[in-house]
Design a protein around this motif. Structure first.
Motif, short mmCIF file in Angstrom:
data_model
loop_
_atom_site.label_atom_id
_atom_site.label_comp_id
_atom_site.label_asym_id
_atom_site.label_seq_id
_atom_site.Cartn_x
_atom_site.Cartn_y
_atom_site.Cartn_z
N LYS A 39 0.68 -1.35 -0.09
CA LYS A 39 -0.12 0.01 0.18
C LYS A 39 0.94 0.80 0.33
O LYS A 39 0.47 2.04 -0.41
CB LYS A 39 -1.30 -0.25 1.49
N GLU A 40 2.36 1.39 0.50
CA GLU A 40 2.97 2.23 1.04
C GLU A 40 3.53 2.95 -0.74
O GLU A 40 3.83 3.49 -0.56
CB GLU A 40 4.23 1.90 1.41
N SER A 44 -1.87 2.73 -1.87
CA SER A 44 -3.09 2.50 -1.00
C SER A 44 -4.12 1.63 -2.33
O SER A 44 -5.47 1.95 -1.99
CB SER A 44 -3.94 3.04 -0.02
N ASN A 46 -6.84 0.02 -4.04
CA ASN A 46 -7.74 -1.89 -3.74
C ASN A 46 -7.17 -2.87 -4.37
O ASN A 46 -7.09 -2.51 -6.36
CB ASN A 46 -8.41 -1.64 -3.45
N ILE A 604 0.74 3.31 6.95
CA ILE A 604 0.10 2.66 6.25
C ILE A 604 0.06 1.05 6.98
O ILE A 604 -1.31 0.58 7.47
CB ILE A 604 -0.09 2.43 4.96
N ASP A 608 -2.09 -0.92 9.57
CA ASP A 608 -2.96 -1.90 8.91
C ASP A 608 -1.74 -3.29 10.60
O ASP A 608 -3.16 -3.78 10.81
CB ASP A 608 -2.46 -2.49 8.21
#
Length: 714
Positions: A39-40, A44, A46, A604, A608
């Motif tokens: 995500k980094e 992010s 999806n 991020i 998580d």
């Protein structure tokens, strides 16, 4: 073409996001891994956006490859002008590239090539100049040749017109304009044999503008045409097209050449352009309809796979039938088969009391609390027997009708034979019906997604594209949930990021030979599971009761060091995770950015990680609505207009949703009856598996149709 820029604009994401995603894909990373653990890098993005990006990336690279091939071929012919090269490079679709290539593509023998062989090309060029000062017959007479097969001046002019017609047809700009005009102003029409009954009757005298026709209508028309009930055509704005071609090809009013050029333009359109454009337009409509249908199918499949499991209950799977009897399988809470038997409560045997006696013994012996009944043949009769039984016994037992689509496909498959070699297909089907209630995801992955029964017209679509899309949906769902490394079947493991069919089988074989896995690092001992596969799959594997408490979570081993530092910093031991998670840990962190820097990870990733540490074994399916369990039976004839019932959404299609209200016939809620606000598609309001309240509008017993509404239902 700057592919990265194109992806950025199409997907409305940052240039850096698109570039990073493409680089990660090119490095061999899977979509679930990128979506969860990078995500980094991607900002992010999806899994849904990443799959669209991957699909478009393949198309655009294929487009660039085709452009290079076309330009190389034309250059070999010595015909690649700077203008043509620029036009090909600027083409945004394969269709336009092929339009531009058409004049230079090797052709089969046509009327125009025959005319050229007869030496009539100069005559065609003379006509196109439009400078004739006398009747064309006089110029054409020069081309009369018995040796070349041109008997008269009229034949020479006709041959020249064939050459002109092909030249008009091969002009890319003309085709692009006509295709766009047909898409904007064309009408799709269908007709059928009047008086012949079929499901296509509404299309026997049908027409609708091409630009507005809905995808499900296109697929219905295609199927009706394939089954020879319908004749389908595209009515283009012919007069407007002919005026356009005349304007483009006739530059001066010459009494000798204008009539000939008009006739050549009309012949070019009717004989060469129109049939091809109709095929292309219908192909484009079908592709668009299929894309929409595949998206809906995928969304329905996702919702079905993500239905919450019913855990901790011993389930009786019931595969109903008439002549061959109802096959039963008792499955314990772990999915282990405890018992199988066949009973005959339905016609022609009608051994209801005998069947009830057997059922009572099974319920007492195994502690059955739930009966899962397939919705196929004899389902209604089976439900009546079950409802009667539940009134006679003291035990609290419930039942549910499940969609058995695909159960028979699975039970006859090689996989089922390997899993249950001692059972026949009926017993395997009963096991599947029970297990798909206990854990829908684990059981349904064994079945070809196309056979699960939550789509529309799936057998009429491009099977490769449909298969790839649905495969991606299953992969995303399995990785979102994660799997228990010590209990997951090979058919479930093969959907995990980085795990092939071979590796999945090797994992199971290693487990059977060496005992349960105690930590994720042991995966590296599995044959053919190397460092790259380990990186991709490790975070999605769960191990309960192992050496490392973090293995119960979705925290990736690559960040274990940071996780241990975090726990120590906040005053916890790793073993504290075994008590059900560290609730409230997030409240102890005041500055995520600063802490992430200290731990050497991204903010991020830290966010998580904290979510996982708070609830390491959380199942995203727990947030989905629970299925409706029943104890009594209803019949379609019991329904009355105005009756309000709770039901389960079984299928979502373009024009509405089908809802199971417990009467063996799903009712239809038309899109106009779903909500008071305007929606373009039912998926904006409901999903497969949703529990909804509906009101009966009408019931047609003869046609077995139930019309429902969700509007104004309290």
């Amino acid at each position: 073409m700057d592919i990265i820029r194109q992806l950025q604009e199409e997907l409305e994401i940052g240039y850096g996001q698109a570039k990073a995603a493409v680089e990660l894909i090119d490095e061999g990373n899977t979509i679930p891994f990128i979506a969860r653990y990078r995500k980094e890098v991607t900002g992010s993005l999806n899994d849904e956006v990443l799959r669209r990006l991957d699909e478009r990336l393949k198309y655009l690279r294929n487009l660039e490859e085709r452009k290079a091939q076309v330009m190389a071929t034309i250059e070999e012919q010595g015909n690649l002008t700077p203008e043509l090269k620029k036009a090909i490079e600027a083409a945004a679709t394969l269709v336009v590239v092929e339009d531009l290539y058409r004049p230079y593509r090797p052709k089969r023998r046509t009327r125009a090539t025959v005319a050229k062989e007869k030496g009539l090309e100069p005559l065609a060029a003379f006509i196109s100049l439009q400078t004739a000062k006398e009747p064309l017959e006089q110029e054409a007479a020069r081309y009369v040749s018995e040796e070349k097969g041109v008997a008269t001046a009229e034949e020479a002019i006709a041959g020249a017109m064939d050459i002109l017609a092909e030249q008009i047809s091969d002009t890319a700009d003309y085709r692009i304009y006509i295709r766009d005009l047909t898409m904007r102003e064309g009408i799709i029409q269908s007709s059928g044999r009047a008086g012949e009954e079929s499901v296509y009757e509404m299309y026997y005298d049908f027409e609708e503008p091409v630009r507005r026709v809905a995808g499900h209508r296109i697929l219905a028309l295609n199927r009706g045409e394939k089954e020879k009930f319908l004749t389908v055509k595209i009515a283009a704005p012919q007069e407007k097209v002919l005026r356009y071609l005349e304007k483009k090809t006739i530059t001066r009013n010459n009494p000798y050449t204008t009539p000939v050029l008009k006739e050549a333009a009309e012949d070019s359109y009717n004989r060469l352009i129109a049939p091809a454009i109709e095929r292309e337009v219908r192909g484009s409509l079908t592709e668009r309809a299929e894309k929409g249908a595949i998206q809906v199918f995928g969304k329905n499949l996702e919702q079905l796979l993500m239905q919450p499991p019913i855990v901790g209950r011993t389930v009786l799977g019931w595969d109903p039938a008439f002549r061959t009897g109802c096959k039963l399988a008792v499955v314990d809470p772990t999915g282990k088969v405890l018992d199988t038997i066949v009973i005959y409560p339905t016609a022609p045997q009608n051994k209801v009391e005998e069947a009830k006696a057997i059922l009572k013994k099974l319920i007492r012996r195994h502690g059955i609390t739930l009966i899962s009944v397939g919705n196929g043949t004899a389902s209604r009769e089976s439900e009546a027997v079950i409802a009667g039984l539940l009134k006679e016994i003291p035990e609290k037992v419930q039942y549910i009708i499940v969609n058995e689509a695909g159960a028979s496909v699975y039970s006859a498959s090689k996989l089922a034979t390997e899993e249950f070699p001692q059972f026949d297909v009926g017993q395997r089907s009963a096991v599947s019906i029970a297990r798909r209630l206990q854990d829908p995801l684990a059981e349904l992955v064994k079945i070809d997604p196309k056979s699960i029964g939550v789509g529309q017209y799936q057998h009429d679509m491009n099977q490769k594209r449909l298969g790839e899309s649905l495969q991606g949906v299953v992969e995303d769902c399995v990785n979102r949930v994660g799997v228990d490394l010590n209990t997951a079947s090979a058919s479930l493991l093969e959907y995990i990021s980085g795990v092939s069919k071979t590796i999945a089988r090797n994992i199971v074989a290693y487990r059977e030979e060496n005992g349960r896995f105690m930590n994720r690092r042991q995966l590296l001992k599995v044959p053919k599971l190397g460092p790259k596969a380990y990186e991709q799959c490790a975070g999605f594997m769960r191990i309960a009761g192992g050496d490392e408490p973090l293995d119960t979570s979705a925290v990736h081993p690559e960040t274990y060091e940071a996780a241990h530092k975090l726990l120590k910093r906040l005053g916890y031991e790793t073993s504290d995770l075994l008590q059900g998670g560290l609730k409230g840990i997030s409240r102890k962190i005041s500055d995520y950015g600063k802490l992430a820097d200290e731990l050497g990870i991204g903010e991020i990733t830290l966010t998580d990680m904290v979510k996982e540490l708070e609830k390491p074994a959380r199942d995203p399916r727990d947030e989905m609505p629970r299925p409706i369990l029943r104890t009594d039976v209803m019949d379609m004839k019991d329904l009355e207009p105005g009756m309000v019932l709770a039901g389960t959404v079984r299928n979502v299609i373009d024009f509405g949703v089908f809802v199971d209200i417990g009467v063996h016939q799903d009712g239809l809620v038309h899109i106009s009856q779903i909500t008071d606000r305007y929606i373009r598609h039912p998926l904006e309001a409901v999903s497969v598996g949703d529990i909804v309240k509906v009101k009966v509008l009408s019931v047609d017993l003869n046609k077995k149709r139930i019309s429902l509404t969700m509007k104004g239902v309290e």
